[in-house]
Design a protein around this motif. Structure first.
Motif, PDB file in Angstrom:
ATOM      1  N   PHE A   1       0.825  -1.214   0.000  1.00 46.29           N
ATOM      2  CA  PHE A   1       0.000   0.000   0.000  1.00 46.29           C
ATOM      3  C   PHE A   1       0.859   1.264   0.000  1.00 46.29           C
ATOM      4  CE2 PHE A   1       0.957  -0.361   4.468  1.00 46.29           C
ATOM      5  CZ  PHE A   1       0.943   0.938   4.953  1.00 46.29           C
ATOM      6  N   VAL A   2       2.085   1.168   0.521  1.00 46.60           N
ATOM      7  CA  VAL A   2       2.950   2.356   0.618  1.00 46.60           C
ATOM      8  C   VAL A   2       3.317   2.903  -0.764  1.00 46.60           C
ATOM      9  CG1 VAL A   2       5.180   3.253   1.401  1.00 46.60           C
ATOM     10  CG2 VAL A   2       3.834   1.751   2.897  1.00 46.60           C
ATOM     11  N   PRO A   3       3.904   2.083  -1.671  1.00 48.45           N
ATOM     12  CA  PRO A   3       4.267   2.610  -2.992  1.00 48.45           C
ATOM     13  C   PRO A   3       3.089   2.790  -3.943  1.00 48.45           C
ATOM     14  CG  PRO A   3       4.852   0.300  -2.845  1.00 48.45           C
ATOM     15  CD  PRO A   3       4.396   0.700  -1.482  1.00 48.45           C
ATOM     16  N   VAL A   4       1.898   2.344  -3.543  1.00 49.11           N
ATOM     17  CA  VAL A   4       0.719   2.558  -4.395  1.00 49.11           C
ATOM     18  C   VAL A   4      -0.044   3.801  -3.946  1.00 49.11           C
ATOM     19  CG1 VAL A   4      -1.513   1.617  -5.109  1.00 49.11           C
ATOM     20  CG2 VAL A   4       0.492   0.128  -5.013  1.00 49.11           C
ATOM     21  N   LEU A   5      -0.385   3.876  -2.670  1.00 47.11           N
ATOM     22  CA  LEU A   5      -1.190   4.996  -2.176  1.00 47.11           C
ATOM     23  C   LEU A   5      -0.349   6.233  -1.865  1.00 47.11           C
ATOM     24  CD1 LEU A   5      -3.667   3.108   0.206  1.00 47.11           C
ATOM     25  CD2 LEU A   5      -3.967   3.756  -2.197  1.00 47.11           C
ATOM     26  N   GLY A   6       0.889   6.035  -1.401  1.00 51.12           N
ATOM     27  CA  GLY A   6       1.750   7.178  -1.093  1.00 51.12           C
ATOM     28  C   GLY A   6       1.937   8.117  -2.270  1.00 51.12           C
ATOM     29  N   PRO A   7       2.299   7.611  -3.462  1.00 56.00           N
ATOM     30  CA  PRO A   7       2.453   8.494  -4.619  1.00 56.00           C
ATOM     31  C   PRO A   7       1.166   9.210  -5.027  1.00 56.00           C
ATOM     32  CG  PRO A   7       3.642   6.463  -4.983  1.00 56.00           C
ATOM     33  CD  PRO A   7       2.836   6.259  -3.732  1.00 56.00           C
ATOM     34  N   LEU A   8       0.008   8.558  -4.848  1.00 56.35           N
ATOM     35  CA  LEU A   8      -1.251   9.204  -5.215  1.00 56.35           C
ATOM     36  C   LEU A   8      -1.529  10.386  -4.293  1.00 56.35           C
ATOM     37  CD1 LEU A   8      -3.491   6.097  -5.989  1.00 56.35           C
ATOM     38  CD2 LEU A   8      -2.238   7.557  -7.599  1.00 56.35           C
ATOM     39  N   VAL A   9      -1.267  10.217  -3.011  1.00 55.86           N
ATOM     40  CA  VAL A   9      -1.437  11.333  -2.072  1.00 55.86           C
ATOM     41  C   VAL A   9      -0.415  12.427  -2.370  1.00 55.86           C
ATOM     42  CG1 VAL A   9      -1.293  12.018   0.351  1.00 55.86           C
ATOM     43  CG2 VAL A   9      -2.429   9.886  -0.264  1.00 55.86           C
ATOM     44  N   GLY A  10       0.822  12.021  -2.652  1.00 55.05           N
ATOM     45  CA  GLY A  10       1.868  12.993  -2.957  1.00 55.05           C
ATOM     46  C   GLY A  10       1.547  13.840  -4.173  1.00 55.05           C
ATOM     47  N   THR A  11       0.970  13.215  -5.199  1.00 57.47           N
ATOM     48  CA  THR A  11       0.670  13.976  -6.416  1.00 57.47           C
ATOM     49  C   THR A  11      -0.469  14.962  -6.188  1.00 57.47           C
ATOM     50  OG1 THR A  11       0.590  13.714  -8.818  1.00 57.47           O
ATOM     51  CG2 THR A  11      -1.083  12.528  -7.574  1.00 57.47           C
ATOM     52  N   ILE A  12      -1.417  14.623  -5.298  1.00 56.55           N
ATOM     53  CA  ILE A  12      -2.483  15.571  -4.968  1.00 56.55           C
ATOM     54  C   ILE A  12      -1.888  16.810  -4.307  1.00 56.55           C
ATOM     55  CG2 ILE A  12      -4.529  15.962  -3.541  1.00 56.55           C
ATOM     56  CD1 ILE A  12      -5.208  12.989  -3.905  1.00 56.55           C
ATOM     57  N   ILE A  13      -0.983  16.593  -3.354  1.00 55.30           N
ATOM     58  CA  ILE A  13      -0.369  17.716  -2.642  1.00 55.30           C
ATOM     59  C   ILE A  13       0.516  18.532  -3.580  1.00 55.30           C
ATOM     60  CG2 ILE A  13       1.253  18.327  -0.803  1.00 55.30           C
ATOM     61  CD1 ILE A  13       0.207  15.879   0.745  1.00 55.30           C
ATOM     62  N   GLY A  14       1.350  17.862  -4.372  1.00 55.55           N
ATOM     63  CA  GLY A  14       2.238  18.575  -5.284  1.00 55.55           C
ATOM     64  C   GLY A  14       1.489  19.370  -6.333  1.00 55.55           C
ATOM     65  N   SER A  15       0.415  18.798  -6.874  1.00 55.36           N
ATOM     66  CA  SER A  15      -0.389  19.505  -7.882  1.00 55.36           C
ATOM     67  C   SER A  15      -1.089  20.708  -7.282  1.00 55.36           C
ATOM     68  CB  SER A  15      -1.431  18.542  -8.469  1.00 55.36           C
ATOM     69  OG  SER A  15      -0.815  17.418  -9.059  1.00 55.36           O
ATOM     70  N   ALA A  16      -1.588  20.547  -6.062  1.00 61.16           N
ATOM     71  CA  ALA A  16      -2.268  21.662  -5.396  1.00 61.16           C
ATOM     72  C   ALA A  16      -1.298  22.801  -5.112  1.00 61.16           C
ATOM     73  CB  ALA A  16      -2.915  21.166  -4.099  1.00 61.16           C
ATOM     74  N   LEU A  17      -0.097  22.466  -4.670  1.00 65.23           N
ATOM     75  CA  LEU A  17       0.898  23.502  -4.401  1.00 65.23           C
ATOM     76  C   LEU A  17       1.273  24.246  -5.675  1.00 65.23           C
ATOM     77  CD1 LEU A  17       3.236  21.665  -1.860  1.00 65.23           C
ATOM     78  CD2 LEU A  17       1.655  23.557  -1.387  1.00 65.23           C
TER      79      LEU A  17
ATOM     80  N   LEU B   1      -3.280  12.388   3.499  1.00 63.54           N
ATOM     81  CA  LEU B   1      -1.987  12.054   4.091  1.00 63.54           C
ATOM     82  C   LEU B   1      -2.162  11.638   5.548  1.00 63.54           C
ATOM     83  CD1 LEU B   1       1.081  11.898   4.139  1.00 63.54           C
ATOM     84  CD2 LEU B   1       1.144  14.374   4.539  1.00 63.54           C
ATOM     85  N   PHE B   2      -2.947  12.410   6.290  1.00 57.54           N
ATOM     86  CA  PHE B   2      -3.191  12.078   7.698  1.00 57.54           C
ATOM     87  C   PHE B   2      -3.848  10.704   7.819  1.00 57.54           C
ATOM     88  CE2 PHE B   2      -6.061  12.021  11.367  1.00 57.54           C
ATOM     89  CZ  PHE B   2      -5.165  12.263  12.398  1.00 57.54           C
ATOM     90  N   ALA B   3      -4.864  10.453   6.991  1.00 53.85           N
ATOM     91  CA  ALA B   3      -5.572   9.166   7.039  1.00 53.85           C
ATOM     92  C   ALA B   3      -4.635   8.020   6.669  1.00 53.85           C
ATOM     93  CB  ALA B   3      -6.782   9.195   6.108  1.00 53.85           C
ATOM     94  N   LEU B   4      -3.777   8.241   5.658  1.00 56.35           N
ATOM     95  CA  LEU B   4      -2.865   7.180   5.220  1.00 56.35           C
ATOM     96  C   LEU B   4      -1.824   6.876   6.289  1.00 56.35           C
ATOM     97  CD1 LEU B   4      -2.078   5.238   2.996  1.00 56.35           C
ATOM     98  CD2 LEU B   4      -0.750   7.067   1.917  1.00 56.35           C
TER      99      LEU B   4
END
Length: 244
Positions: free
Chosen positions: A175-191, A220-223
């Motif tokens: 779940f780390v390399p699957v869900l982590g990047p999806l959360v990261g891209t949401i944050i990076g795109s928003a920034l 991120l908090f939930a993950l």
């Protein structure tokens, strides 16, 4: 060396298919481009499934290439590492944070690279060096999947293929390399949507970007909370395997 190879592999892949598909074979990048209005949402799932299928095919080719070596290699973890990522220190919450940071930087950089003008054909080279830089600076913690397809597809193939002396495919960590990047891209795109406004070709509204940032931070908090529970369960399983 691995980071250099990975960066040049991405560069060549972008050169190969960029003209036809946009050159993004990473579901996290596809999602980030959709969030910023640079890719149609209707194609996101189809692209993601194709990216996973492509990663599975690549893993199959790698299996054929290294097949004689699998039979004479005793280290089962090393065999698995050819297919999917393993953290240097297994600490699920911090592993999640590493993947989120790496992917947020990836999509943020891809987006701001895109607003610059380059000599024809140079942009894929810049992206290749970006991947290399992320690997050299941040990749040591988790093996920098920063791409759900790159890890999930080969992990599935590791589970399916008749690899001599293989160990489990470590699905507890997947779940780390699957869900982590999806959360990261949401944050990076928003920034990107918040910081790059005038003259950047940004079609995101400020409010829309802030909403996506909030979604990313909540995710991120939930993950991280989920990762803590998974880590606790994993420790219990390792301590008393007969009970699970």
């Amino acid at each position: 060396v691995i980071s250099m190879c990975w960066g040049f592999a991405v560069m060549l892949a972008v050169y190969a298919v960029g003209k036809y598909s946009g050159g993004h074979f990473n579901p996290a990048v596809t999602l980030g481009l959709a969030i910023t209005g640079k890719f149609p949402w209707i194609h996101v799932i189809g692209y993601a499934l194709s990216q996973i299928a492509g990663a599975m095919l690549g893993a199959l080719i790698v299996f054929w290439h290294f097949k004689p070596h699998f039979a004479v290699t005793d280290n089962a973890i090393a065999k698995r590492d050819i297919f999917c990522t393993t953290p240097a220190i297994e600490d699920y919450p911090n592993n999640v944070i590493s993947e989120v940071i790496g992917t947020a930087i990836l999509i943020f950089a891809i987006l701001f690279i895109g607003i610059n003008e380059f000599t024809g054909g140079l942009q894929p080279l810049i992206v290749g060096f970006l991947i290399m830089a992320i690997g050299l600076s941040l990749g040591g913690t988790t093996g920098y999947a920063i791409n759900p397809a790159r890890d999930l597809g080969p992990r599935i193939m590791h589970a399916l293929l008749p690899i001599p002396g293989k160990t489990d495919s470590n699905w507890a960590y997947a779940f780390v390399p699957v869900l982590g990047p999806l959360v990261g891209t949401i944050i990076g795109s928003a920034l990107y949507g918040i910081i790059y406004r005038e003259g950047a070709g940004n079609t995101m509204s400020m409010m829309g970007a802030i909403i996506w940032l909030i979604i990313g931070l909540i995710s991120l908090f939930a993950l991280i909370q989920f990762a803590k529970k998974r880590a606790s369960l994993q420790h219990k399983v390792e301590a008393s395997p007969d009970q699970y």
